[in-house]
Design a protein around this motif. Structure first.
Motif, mmCIF file in Angstrom:
data_model
loop_
_atom_site.group_PDB
_atom_site.id
_atom_site.type_symbol
_atom_site.label_atom_id
_atom_site.label_comp_id
_atom_site.label_asym_id
_atom_site.label_seq_id
_atom_site.Cartn_x
_atom_site.Cartn_y
_atom_site.Cartn_z
ATOM 1 N N GLY A 125 0.797 -1.210 0.000
ATOM 2 C CA GLY A 125 0.000 0.000 0.000
ATOM 3 C C GLY A 125 0.829 1.258 0.000
ATOM 4 N N ILE A 126 2.071 1.184 -0.501
ATOM 5 C CA ILE A 126 2.964 2.346 -0.563
ATOM 6 C C ILE A 126 3.322 2.593 -2.021
ATOM 7 N N ARG A 127 3.324 3.855 -2.425
ATOM 8 C CA ARG A 127 3.781 4.226 -3.751
ATOM 9 C C ARG A 127 4.850 5.293 -3.622
ATOM 10 N N VAL A 128 6.073 4.958 -4.013
ATOM 11 C CA VAL A 128 7.143 5.950 -4.043
ATOM 12 C C VAL A 128 7.026 6.711 -5.355
ATOM 13 N N VAL A 129 6.637 7.968 -5.263
ATOM 14 C CA VAL A 129 6.399 8.777 -6.456
ATOM 15 C C VAL A 129 7.705 9.082 -7.164
ATOM 16 N N GLY A 130 8.768 9.318 -6.404
ATOM 17 C CA GLY A 130 10.061 9.624 -6.988
ATOM 18 C C GLY A 130 10.985 10.244 -5.964
ATOM 19 N N CYS A 131 12.132 10.693 -6.443
ATOM 20 C CA CYS A 131 13.166 11.243 -5.558
ATOM 21 C C CYS A 131 13.484 12.689 -5.927
ATOM 22 N N LEU A 132 13.670 13.502 -4.910
ATOM 23 C CA LEU A 132 14.146 14.867 -5.091
ATOM 24 C C LEU A 132 15.659 14.866 -4.915
ATOM 25 N N ALA A 133 16.381 15.293 -5.943
ATOM 26 C CA ALA A 133 17.840 15.213 -5.915
ATOM 27 C C ALA A 133 18.419 16.181 -4.894
ATOM 28 N N ASP A 134 19.384 15.685 -4.103
ATOM 29 C CA ASP A 134 20.095 16.536 -3.155
ATOM 30 C C ASP A 134 21.570 16.585 -3.495
ATOM 31 N N THR A 135 21.934 16.148 -4.708
ATOM 32 C CA THR A 135 23.327 16.136 -5.133
ATOM 33 C C THR A 135 23.380 16.382 -6.634
ATOM 34 N N SER A 136 24.489 16.931 -7.103
ATOM 35 C CA SER A 136 24.638 17.188 -8.542
ATOM 36 C C SER A 136 24.964 15.925 -9.316
ATOM 37 N N GLU A 137 25.314 14.851 -8.624
ATOM 38 C CA GLU A 137 25.632 13.582 -9.277
ATOM 39 C C GLU A 137 24.757 12.479 -8.683
ATOM 40 N N PRO A 138 23.484 12.430 -9.062
ATOM 41 C CA PRO A 138 22.580 11.438 -8.481
ATOM 42 C C PRO A 138 22.923 10.016 -8.916
ATOM 43 N N VAL A 139 22.685 9.088 -8.004
ATOM 44 C CA VAL A 139 22.859 7.657 -8.289
ATOM 45 C C VAL A 139 21.551 7.061 -8.802
ATOM 46 N N VAL A 140 20.446 7.627 -8.366
ATOM 47 C CA VAL A 140 19.121 7.145 -8.736
ATOM 48 C C VAL A 140 18.898 7.323 -10.235
ATOM 49 N N ALA A 141 18.227 6.362 -10.857
ATOM 50 C CA ALA A 141 17.933 6.430 -12.288
ATOM 51 C C ALA A 141 17.127 7.684 -12.616
ATOM 52 N N GLU A 142 17.325 8.185 -13.827
ATOM 53 C CA GLU A 142 16.713 9.460 -14.207
ATOM 54 C C GLU A 142 15.192 9.406 -14.166
ATOM 55 N N ASP A 143 14.611 8.249 -14.518
ATOM 56 C CA ASP A 143 13.151 8.167 -14.530
ATOM 57 C C ASP A 143 12.552 8.160 -13.128
ATOM 58 N N ARG A 144 13.404 8.042 -12.109
ATOM 59 C CA ARG A 144 12.927 8.102 -10.735
ATOM 60 C C ARG A 144 13.121 9.493 -10.116
ATOM 61 N N LEU A 145 13.756 10.393 -10.840
ATOM 62 C CA LEU A 145 14.026 11.728 -10.320
ATOM 63 C C LEU A 145 12.856 12.663 -10.602
ATOM 64 N N LEU A 146 12.571 13.536 -9.651
ATOM 65 C CA LEU A 146 11.522 14.541 -9.789
ATOM 66 C C LEU A 146 12.152 15.917 -9.990
ATOM 67 N N THR A 147 11.474 16.734 -10.727
ATOM 68 C CA THR A 147 11.920 18.130 -10.860
ATOM 69 C C THR A 147 11.681 18.840 -9.530
ATOM 70 N N THR A 148 12.706 19.496 -9.031
ATOM 71 C CA THR A 148 12.584 20.170 -7.739
ATOM 72 C C THR A 148 11.509 21.248 -7.807
ATOM 73 N N PRO A 149 10.461 21.124 -6.978
ATOM 74 C CA PRO A 149 9.352 22.092 -7.062
ATOM 75 C C PRO A 149 9.723 23.422 -6.412
ATOM 76 N N ALA A 150 9.103 24.490 -6.885
ATOM 77 C CA ALA A 150 9.329 25.807 -6.287
ATOM 78 C C ALA A 150 8.700 25.892 -4.905
ATOM 79 N N ASP A 151 7.584 25.179 -4.711
ATOM 80 C CA ASP A 151 6.888 25.167 -3.431
ATOM 81 C C ASP A 151 6.624 23.708 -3.061
#
Length: 467
Positions: A169-195
């Motif tokens: 019953g859990i859905r991981v929507v994606g990841c917010l990058a906290d580094t300039s060199e992410p390890v996570v696959a690109e399709d799992r990355l989210l665009t950092t929201p303004a708000d």
């Protein structure tokens, strides 16, 4: 909130609801069959029918718990669901009910009524569980989670999610990058929201899991504390990755553990009352189990002598509480020359040192029965981390961080790691089991010990984790 914490153990509310509904179904089926169609088969009157029905429902519910019905429901296929429910109700429940009715014949509804009650309950519960899984997995009920982090910690969390949590019953929507060199696959990355809060609100995010990339200060990085505070204060849960693992998978992710977490986190201690109660429980259970097991122990000893002669017992030094060594006893399951050079070896799958009788008593756990003596002596408890050999402990302490933490509780005949991790005979397996041993060391209680003892029935019946 989708969980409660009772006696330091996390219990997920959907599965508690399922257990209550199943109990009501068992109760209802028994009442209808015996109270309406066969009113003379149980003690007369509404009280008699209710007492017999409660006994029936309680025993079958314990059978489900013993077979890991609630723990494994999210991972098993339809055929596995059928098998697990049939074993829980028709085998375990049938045997338990027969034993109880032998001592309480007034509660016996009769063999015909009992047969139909168990059969109908099995069918109804299987249908109920399929409906439950569909509901938990529906878009309206799933918990949508965002991971803050895109390094190795976040990737590990995604791997564990894909392997274990997707069906919970859990859905991981994606990841917010906290580094300039992410390890996570690109399709799992989210665009950092303004708000961040508005993003979570629009996308129905119920939780943000903090899994930052480990790095030195000079490497930069950011943690949006004001935005996270706003989310927290406005009702969106913000959780450390280590706490998320502990809650959802009931283990402590070793890569995320720091000494400060052990020092400041709640847990890793029990009251003297609980310690004395657990010791008294160990003694009572040991004496009861010993009385029941004596015939099986005599037959096991005879089988060993007939196949390979003496000695019947095998002893080894093991590391116990606070690093104290003690000698553990087992029925011998290997050849007499298994370690003739005196060098300790890991057990392995299809180990050619194991005899035919040894393979059987390992699968049925009969080889462990002499350890009742260790429990009576106080070297071990019924429940706790399995004790390891000193030679292996010395090696594992050097290669696995925090390995020694498992020695702050008394070792046991059965443990949390044995329920949740397949049999392991390597350093990497020891590392995996330590994650569950750490969870037990931090959160163990009398309730958790009871749950482990009940669920160990499945391990014995299905021969899980045997080499």
């Amino acid at each position: 909130m989708s969980y409660i914490r009772f006696r330091k153990h996390y219990l997920h509310i959907p599965y508690l609801v399922l257990a209550v509904i199943e109990f009501a179904v068992l109760l209802g089926v028994f009442i209808v069959l015996t109270g309406v169609y066969a009113p003379q088969s149980v003690p007369p009157g509404p009280e008699g029918v209710l007492s017999a029905s409660l006994l029936f429902a309680a025993i079958l519910s314990l059978g489900t718990l013993a077979m890991g019905g609630y723990a494994e429901i999210v991972r098993e296929t339809l055929s596995q669901l059928y098998f697990r429910t049939l074993v829980a109700y028709c085998f375990l429940g049938g045997i338990a009910l027969a034993l109880v009715y032998a001592f309480l014949p007034a509660m016996d509804p009769g063999s015909t009524n009992l047969f139909w009650a168990v059969l109908i309950c099995t069918f109804v519960v299987i249908v109920l569980r399929r409906l439950f899984l569909a509901m938990v997995d529906s878009q309206q009920l799933v918990r949508r989670v965002v991971v803050f982090g895109a390094g190795t910690a976040a990737q590990d969390l995604l791997d564990d999610y894909d392997a274990n949590m997707r069906a919970m019953g859990i859905r991981v929507v994606g990841c917010l990058a906290d580094t300039s060199e992410p390890v996570v696959a690109e399709d799992r990355l989210l665009t950092t929201p303004a708000d961040l809060y508005q993003y979570c609100r629009k996308n129905r995010i119920s939780e943000i899991v903090i899994a930052p990339q480990e790095r030195r200060r000079s490497e930069g990085g950011w943690l949006p504390v004001p935005e996270l505070m706003e989310c927290k204060l406005r009702g969106i849960a913000v959780t450390n990755a280590i706490d998320f693992y502990e809650r959802e998978l009931r283990k402590v992710k070793l890569e995320l553990v720091h000494p400060s977490w052990i020092v400041f986190s709640e847990g890793f201690r029990v009251s003297r009352f609980v310690q004395w109660t657990k010791r008294l429980t160990d003694l009572v259970l040991s004496l009861v189990l010993l009385a029941i097991a004596i015939p099986f122990m005599l037959l096991t000893a005879l089988a060993i002598v007939l196949e390979t002669g003496r000695p019947i017992l095998y002893s080894q030094k093991r590391v116990g509480q606070l690093g104290r060594e003690f000698r553990i006893y087992k029925f011998r399951s290997m050849r007499q020359d298994a370690e003739k050079d005196g060098k300790a070896r890991w057990a392995s799958a299809n180990d050619n040192r194991v005899t035919r009788v040894g393979a059987f008593i390992r699968n049925t756990r009969l080889d462990e029965l002499p350890q009742i003596y260790n429990v009576i002596r106080g070297d071990m408890s019924f429940v706790g981390p399995r004790p390891e050999r000193p030679e292996f402990v010395a090696e594992l302490k050097e290669k696995i961080p925090f390995y020694d933490t498992r020695h702050y509780v008394r070792p046991g005949l059965m443990g949390w790691a044995q329920l949740n991790y397949p049999y392991g005979a390597s350093i990497e397996d020891a590392r995996g089991k330590l994650e569950y041993d750490l969870y037990y060391s931090k959160n163990h209680s009398l309730l958790m010990d009871f749950l482990i003892m009940i669920q160990t029935v499945e391990v014995v019946l299905l021969g899980k984790g045997v080499h």
